[in-house]
Design a protein around this motif. Structure first.
Motif, PDB file in Angstrom:
ATOM      1  N   THR A  42    -139.388 -47.262   4.167  1.00 49.94           N
ATOM      2  CA  THR A  42    -140.313 -46.857   3.101  1.00 49.94           C
ATOM      3  C   THR A  42    -141.462 -46.037   3.669  1.00 49.94           C
ATOM      4  N   HIS A  43    -141.933 -46.422   4.850  1.00 44.10           N
ATOM      5  CA  HIS A  43    -143.001 -45.671   5.515  1.00 44.10           C
ATOM      6  C   HIS A  43    -142.551 -44.250   5.820  1.00 44.10           C
ATOM      7  N   GLY A  44    -141.267 -44.087   6.156  1.00 42.16           N
ATOM      8  CA  GLY A  44    -140.761 -42.746   6.405  1.00 42.16           C
ATOM      9  C   GLY A  44    -140.924 -41.839   5.200  1.00 42.16           C
ATOM     10  N   LEU A 101    -144.309 -49.638  -6.385  1.00 39.89           N
ATOM     11  CA  LEU A 101    -143.996 -48.593  -5.423  1.00 39.89           C
ATOM     12  C   LEU A 101    -143.510 -49.200  -4.104  1.00 39.89           C
ATOM     13  N   ALA A 102    -143.039 -48.336  -3.202  1.00 36.35           N
ATOM     14  CA  ALA A 102    -142.259 -48.778  -2.046  1.00 36.35           C
ATOM     15  C   ALA A 102    -143.010 -49.750  -1.141  1.00 36.35           C
ATOM     16  N   GLY A 103    -144.259 -49.427  -0.822  1.00 37.99           N
ATOM     17  CA  GLY A 103    -144.991 -50.259   0.120  1.00 37.99           C
ATOM     18  C   GLY A 103    -145.232 -51.673  -0.370  1.00 37.99           C
ATOM     19  N   PHE A 104    -145.244 -51.871  -1.675  1.00 39.40           N
ATOM     20  CA  PHE A 104    -145.461 -53.199  -2.233  1.00 39.40           C
ATOM     21  C   PHE A 104    -144.374 -54.161  -1.764  1.00 39.40           C
ATOM     22  N   GLY A 143    -138.520 -48.787  -2.135  1.00 35.51           N
ATOM     23  CA  GLY A 143    -138.793 -50.200  -1.917  1.00 35.51           C
ATOM     24  C   GLY A 143    -137.979 -51.095  -2.835  1.00 35.51           C
ATOM     25  N   ALA A 144    -137.959 -50.754  -4.111  1.00 36.35           N
ATOM     26  CA  ALA A 144    -137.184 -51.539  -5.071  1.00 36.35           C
ATOM     27  C   ALA A 144    -135.695 -51.478  -4.752  1.00 36.35           C
ATOM     28  N   ALA A 145    -135.227 -50.292  -4.354  1.00 35.07           N
ATOM     29  CA  ALA A 145    -133.809 -50.146  -4.029  1.00 35.07           C
ATOM     30  C   ALA A 145    -133.413 -51.027  -2.852  1.00 35.07           C
TER      31      ALA A 145
END
Length: 636
Positions: free
Chosen positions: A338-340, A393-396, A484-486
């Motif tokens: 996700t950081h990427g 969102l992804a980071g969560f 993130g969810a994926a």
């Protein structure tokens, strides 16, 4: 027939070779070839991924032995590649995000006369990074490791006409060499005590090796990870590395190279799982670095250096998770992926801002840019929400998972690690909100009335970047929203990685909703403090004096000063001492012996007169001495 794994490495390597050897003849189309090579590697990776999905979880590993590499009596090493669920994550990240950054670079580097060489270095980096994550043994990994270091040096110092860029490249190269010593010595220890440096051989033998040896190997691997992933105490190079072109920051220092240390630790999980003290060292380094980087990020006015400090902190989260063993491996990789997306998007957004602001990097000279750069504002904003962990969102998903795993470590250790991770989340919300407010909100500070006439400075005319730059930003923003969810919902990534990193279990110290509420509350506090300081007050163009902590943060918490006092100056003294020993003792012995021979020969030369009578007299004197000696012996 299945497509070969080695093709992912060969395509960008071929691109780099053609562009470097072709020289100026490739200037007109070099950027297109470099981008095509990267996209080709991504397509190969996608085909391999599709093929892997079609097999059972236990049969997804692909091994290719290409040739006998080191056929020495006691050391037999084949040049082999190993593609499994873990390395596949990296292949898709490296080639996917890397291709977007290549496309972005077509526009960003459009006016650079050496654009072809830049794309050659990007391709070289991709091939080295792919070798690093695909090698089936530590020696092959080491080759990729060093190749990544070389490519990083070339890209950071790409604008070598700038003294700051040349210095930053040398600094990154030297600091990384310190960490590389750890990896090299770890290989030696493996061979000495295990007799193998292949992943399969080392991991199979690990249960029968003493804990002391495994601890030594683990700590040496940690040293290597600290250098490549900019973790304390080898973090000092990352901020200076921002002297390179912004796409370099996005590719190397956000999405790929700095994650190599995380890959090394997770890949070496069977070693760390049997070496608890080495694992403890990993979590301590991760916890310290995530706070260290976050604090530094709070005081940086250079937008790229603020994001660099953020990268250091986010990698700290990954290292912390990797140090938790099977409970954290999956979350370390999830946050890495996700950081990427969101950090690469943030760096490309920073580059877009610089593109529209005549390469200005000082956020104190920004302000009010959301209207002038609407696409950049939207994509950067989504990356901002992702990194601070706003749901959904992804980071969560990834950062909260790391925090829960840290709390689940149990006892005082769990509360210390979890507390550090939660505090880091709050500080992250503060400095990233600060970046957003200083850049996109408030009054414009980039073109005060009469500035150009009064100061002679160029007046800015902010404008949105071309589509070749904005489309990669949009795609990365989409990844920042949904990745993130994926990965998290239904445990998708956890199940995917389980055959490689083991079963994933977390001991929950409290209901998940309670932990999530606490984290979001801390994040909200960080946002509120930043808004009060930078949203409701006028931001001065000049840097205020600030507190002692603010001054220390601006100076990277005196990391360079500490390294200078502890290592550089003592090293200089040792070097001077060795030079004196070399001059006085080593060279002195040689020159002294030469002088003795010279003086002796000069004295003997005086006896060589060339007159026969002198030689006859010498012979007579010698004969008399011999006769005298014989008579003396007989009389005695």
């Amino acid at each position: 027939m299945t497509i070969p794994v080695w093709l992912t490495i060969a395509l960008p390597l071929a691109g780099a070779t053609i562009l470097l050897l072709g020289g100026r003849r490739t200037n007109g189309w070099g950027h297109l070839l470099g981008t095509a090579a990267s996209l080709g590697a991504f397509v190969v990776g996608a085909v391999l991924f599709t093929d892997m999905l079609g097999r059972d979880a236990e049969q997804r590993t692909v091994h290719e032995s290409l040739f006998s590499w080191v056929p020495v009596a006691g050391l037999q090493v084949d040049f082999g590649l190993h593609l499994d669920q873990l390395s596949m994550c990296f292949v898709l990240l490296i080639t996917g995000v890397g291709s977007l950054i290549h496309i972005y670079s077509i526009g960003y580097m459009a006016e650079d006369p050496e654009r072809r060489r830049f794309f050659a270095y990007l391709n070289l980096f991709l091939s080295a990074m792919l070798l690093l994550v695909l090698a089936d043994n530590y020696l092959g990994l080491y080759v990729g490791w060093e190749g990544v270091g070389l490519a990083s040096y070339l890209l950071i110092g790409f604008w070598q006409h700038k003294p700051s860029a040349a210095t930053a490249a040398k600094k990154a190269f030297i600091v990384n060499r310190v960490g590389d010593i750890g990896l090299a010595v770890a290989l030696m220890v493996m061979f000495a005590y295990i007799g193998s440096i292949s992943f399969e051989g080392v991991f199979a033998a690990a249960p029968n090796v003493s804990e002391g040896v495994l601890t030594a190997i683990g700590l040496l691997l940690l040293l290597a990870a600290c250098g490549k992933s900019a973790q304390v105490p080898l973090q000092s190079w990352l901020g200076d590395a921002m002297e390179g072109p912004t796409p370099v920051s996005a590719l190397i220092h956000a999405a790929t190279m700095v994650t190599a240390g995380v890959y090394l630790i997770v890949r070496s999980g069977p070693v760390f799982d049997l070496a608890p003290y080495a694992q403890l060292g990993v979590v301590i380094v991760g916890a310290v670095t995530l706070l260290f980087g976050a604090i530094v990020g709070c005081a940086k006015d250079d937008i790229k250096k603020a994001l660099a400090a953020s990268t250091m902190s986010q990698i700290g989260y990954m290292v912390l998770a990797a140090g938790l063993g099977p409970a954290g491996y999956a979350f370390a990789i999830m946050h890495l992926l996700t950081h990427g997306f969101f950090k690469a998007g943030l760096f490309l957004g920073a580059g877009s801002v610089m593109h529209g602001m005549n390469d200005e990097v000082n956020m104190r000279r920004y302000g009010g840019l959301r209207k002038a750069l609407p696409i950049t504002f939207a994509t950067f904003g989504l990356g901002y929400l992702a990194i601070i962990g706003v749901p959904p969102l992804a980071g969560f998903f990834s950062k909260d998972g790391i925090i829960e795993a840290a709390l689940g470590a149990g006892g005082v250790k769990g509360y210390l690690l979890g507390g550090a991770a939660i505090l880091g989340a709050g500080i992250t919300a503060f400095y990233m909100t600060r970046v957003m407010l200083m850049t996109f909100f408030g009054e414009k500070r980039w073109a005060p009335s009469g500035a150009s006439e009064a100061t002679g400075e160029a007046e800015f005319h902010p404008h949105e970047s071309p589509k070749v730059m904005t489309w990669p930003m949009i795609l990365l923003a989409i990844g920042s929203v949904g990745s993130g969810a994926a990965f998290a919902i239904g445990g998708t990534l956890e199940h995917w990685l389980e055959p490689v990193v083991g079963a994933h279990e977390i001991h929950h110290v409290a209901p998940v909703w309670v932990v999530t509420t606490v984290i979001l509350a801390v994040v909200a506090v960080g946002i509120a403090i930043a808004y009060r300081m930078y949203g409701k007050r006028e931001i001065p163009v000049e840097v205020p004096a600030g507190s002692v902590l603010a001054v220390a943060a601006r100076r990277d918490l005196y990391g360079d000063a500490l390294n200078e006092e502890l290592f550089m100056r003592p090293g200089q003294l040792v070097a001077r001492g060795l030079v004196e020993i070399d001059d006085e003792v080593v060279d002195g012995a040689g020159t002294g012996l030469a002088a003795l021979v010279s003086r002796s020969s000069t004295g003997l030369r005086q006896l060589q007169t060339g007159f026969a009578r002198s030689y006859a007299l010498s012979m007579l004197a010698g004969a008399l001495l011999v006769v005298g000696a014989i008579l003396a012996v007989q009389l005695w």
